[in-house]
Design an enzyme around this catalytic site. Structure first.
Site, PDB file in Angstrom:
ATOM      1  N   ARG A  60      35.599  64.738  57.938  1.00  0.00           N
ATOM      2  CA  ARG A  60      36.495  65.724  58.555  1.00  0.00           C
ATOM      3  C   ARG A  60      36.341  65.910  60.063  1.00  0.00           C
ATOM      4  O   ARG A  60      37.255  66.419  60.712  1.00  0.00           O
ATOM      5  CB  ARG A  60      36.351  67.084  57.861  1.00  0.00           C
ATOM      6  CG  ARG A  60      36.617  67.079  56.372  1.00  0.00           C
ATOM      7  CD  ARG A  60      38.008  66.624  56.022  1.00  0.00           C
ATOM      8  NE  ARG A  60      38.333  66.831  54.600  1.00  0.00           N
ATOM      9  CZ  ARG A  60      39.190  66.107  53.919  1.00  0.00           C
ATOM     10  NH1 ARG A  60      39.804  65.075  54.499  1.00  0.00           N
ATOM     11  NH2 ARG A  60      39.445  66.366  52.656  1.00  0.00           N
ATOM     12  N   ASP A 303      34.937  59.351  47.340  1.00  0.00           N
ATOM     13  CA  ASP A 303      36.122  60.028  47.873  1.00  0.00           C
ATOM     14  C   ASP A 303      35.808  61.508  48.109  1.00  0.00           C
ATOM     15  O   ASP A 303      36.628  62.391  47.838  1.00  0.00           O
ATOM     16  CB  ASP A 303      37.334  59.869  46.954  1.00  0.00           C
ATOM     17  CG  ASP A 303      38.651  60.267  47.619  1.00  0.00           C
ATOM     18  OD1 ASP A 303      38.648  60.494  48.855  1.00  0.00           O
ATOM     19  OD2 ASP A 303      39.674  60.369  46.914  1.00  0.00           O
TER      20      ASP A 303
END
Length: 428
Positions: A60, A303
């Site tokens: 992120r 993931d």
């Protein structure tokens, strides 16, 4: 650096041996090593694996530090037994230039908990219209070898072909998020019996399978490498199996949650189960397990997709897609694959270290536990049983589908080039 002696560890599940670490390297592997001036870790028959490698992590940063940062994400990785992660490109700004991938790479160096290998975007801004600076990202300090628009599909066949042609020049790989966008407009979950009963927009298996079929053909035509991200259907397995039978350079990954969870959980309307690709049927889960066991699916990739609570603690339709997974991945693989007898611990080392490192062309990771090799190691207690409590996660986010669920196994120690990043299950 001081010496460390790991005493009585079952290397890849074999007979107990001692492993001496001297500095960044494994100095010796045998029984009866004298401790001397080394600090001792009593393994007591725990499983010693090469450090785990994740091909598919969302850290992120930059841009969504409210969800995760490189520091918190690599802490979570270390707790999960990972010594290297590949950071996906869907950041803000997108990792589509040498400057952004170098920023992520340097943040990984500064964190010190695991190695961070940035993945570069295939197209500018993940918009699917123009190739990103693939060569510049590869030639940068980050040395990018894997490229993906993950989160979005490279749905334009010409763009996908050009990307495969470009990365072939430096033995790169394009990792495809296989999702035909026109077939998944408004989709909320797997298309099937449960979606029909709940009245939620369905996400058909063919939306994944049609892209995979196209891309394995393109890879064969170009003579390049393609990697299929988070494969989730039985049909996708058959296409990859067929492509491999042709000798084509096709690899694939499966997530832990697609090995365990099914679309029946969506009946709760709990957005923690909302993920892309969606949870599929029990038949798909069984097909994925068999394919991972027989090698059709090459590796497990988390993931890991952290989100702040406000993006998940809301109604289903408004919720973001994704789950955190770094800290629970090995436990889920133990439950679904090892404890069921489908693979042994050597198989876990292959699917979670050797193969992902090879696909990503990652130096120093995915190496044998042997003298002269880098001391990237993970020590696992397979007898442990514990209930998942996200309040104790090292990740900044808590969106785990396993909260309150008992899972087996625990990483007790993680070593990154001979330095302990996790000791007795806690961050060092």
């Amino acid at each position: 650096m001081s010496k460390i002696l790991i005493r009585g560890a079952k290397i890849l599940g074999g007979e107990p041996q001692d492993v001496l670490i001297d500095g960044e390297t494994i100095a010796a592997v045998r029984t009866g090593i004298e401790a001397g001036d080394a600090s001792v870790v009593e393994a007591g028959g725990q499983i010693l694996l090469p450090g785990l490698v994740d091909l598919h992590t969302h850290l992120r940063e930059p841009g969504r530090e409210d969800s995760e940062t490189v520091l918190t994400g690599t802490k979570a990785a270390a707790v999960g037994g990972f010594t290297a992660v590949h950071a996906m490109a869907n950041t803000f700004p997108v990792a589509d230039t040498a400057g952004v991938v170098e920023q992520v790479w340097r943040l990984g160096k500064e964190s010190g908990y695991c190695d961070v290998q940035p993945i570069g975007a295939v197209t500018v801004g993940l918009e699917g219209r123009k190739l990103a600076e693939l060569g510049a990202m590869h030639d940068s300090a980050a040395g990018v070898k894997v490229f993906s628009d993950d989160g979005k599909c490279v749905d334009d066949a010409v763009i996908m072909r050009r990307a495969l042609e470009y990365v072939k020049a430096f033995d790169g790989v394009v990792a495809q998020h296989a999702q035909e966008p026109r077939l998944t407009e408004g989709a909320q979950m797997n298309e099937g019996v449960v979606s029909a009963e709940l009245g939620l927009g369905g996400w058909p298996a063919v939306a994944e399978e049609s892209i995979i079929a196209r891309d394995v053909l393109l890879a064969a035509h170009v003579g390049s490498r393609v990697h299929i991200c988070h494969l989730s259907t039985a049909g996708s397995v058959e296409i990859v199996r067929w492509a491999k039978s042709k000798g084509w350079s096709v690899t694939a990954e499966v997530t832990p949650h697609h090995l365990l969870l099914t679309d029946e959980l969506v009946r709760s309307y709990n957005p923690v189960y909302k993920v892309n690709p969606p949870l599929r049927t029990e038949a798909d889960v069984m097909a994925l397990r068999e394919a991972l066991a027989d090698g059709t699916i090459d590796c497990v990739a988390t993931d890991h997709a952290p989100h702040p609570h406000e993006d998940k603690d809301c109604e289903w339709a408004a919720a973001a897609m994704g789950m955190v997974g770094l800290e629970t991945a090995l436990s889920v693989v133990q439950q679904t694959m090892v404890d069921t007898g489908l693979i042994d611990w050597a198989g876990v080392a292959d699917r979670m270290s050797f193969r992902p490192a090879a696909i990503g062309r990652l130096d120093g990771h995915g190496r044998p536990v042997a003298a002269g090799e880098p001391a990237n190691l993970t020590l696992v207690d397979p007898a442990y049983r514990g209930v998942v409590d996200p309040a104790g996660f090292a990740s900044r986010s808590r969106n785990t589908p396993y909260e309150g669920r008992e899972l087996p196994g625990r990483v007790t120690h993680t070593f990154l080039r001979g330095r302990a990043t996790v000791v007795d299950g806690k961050l060092a």
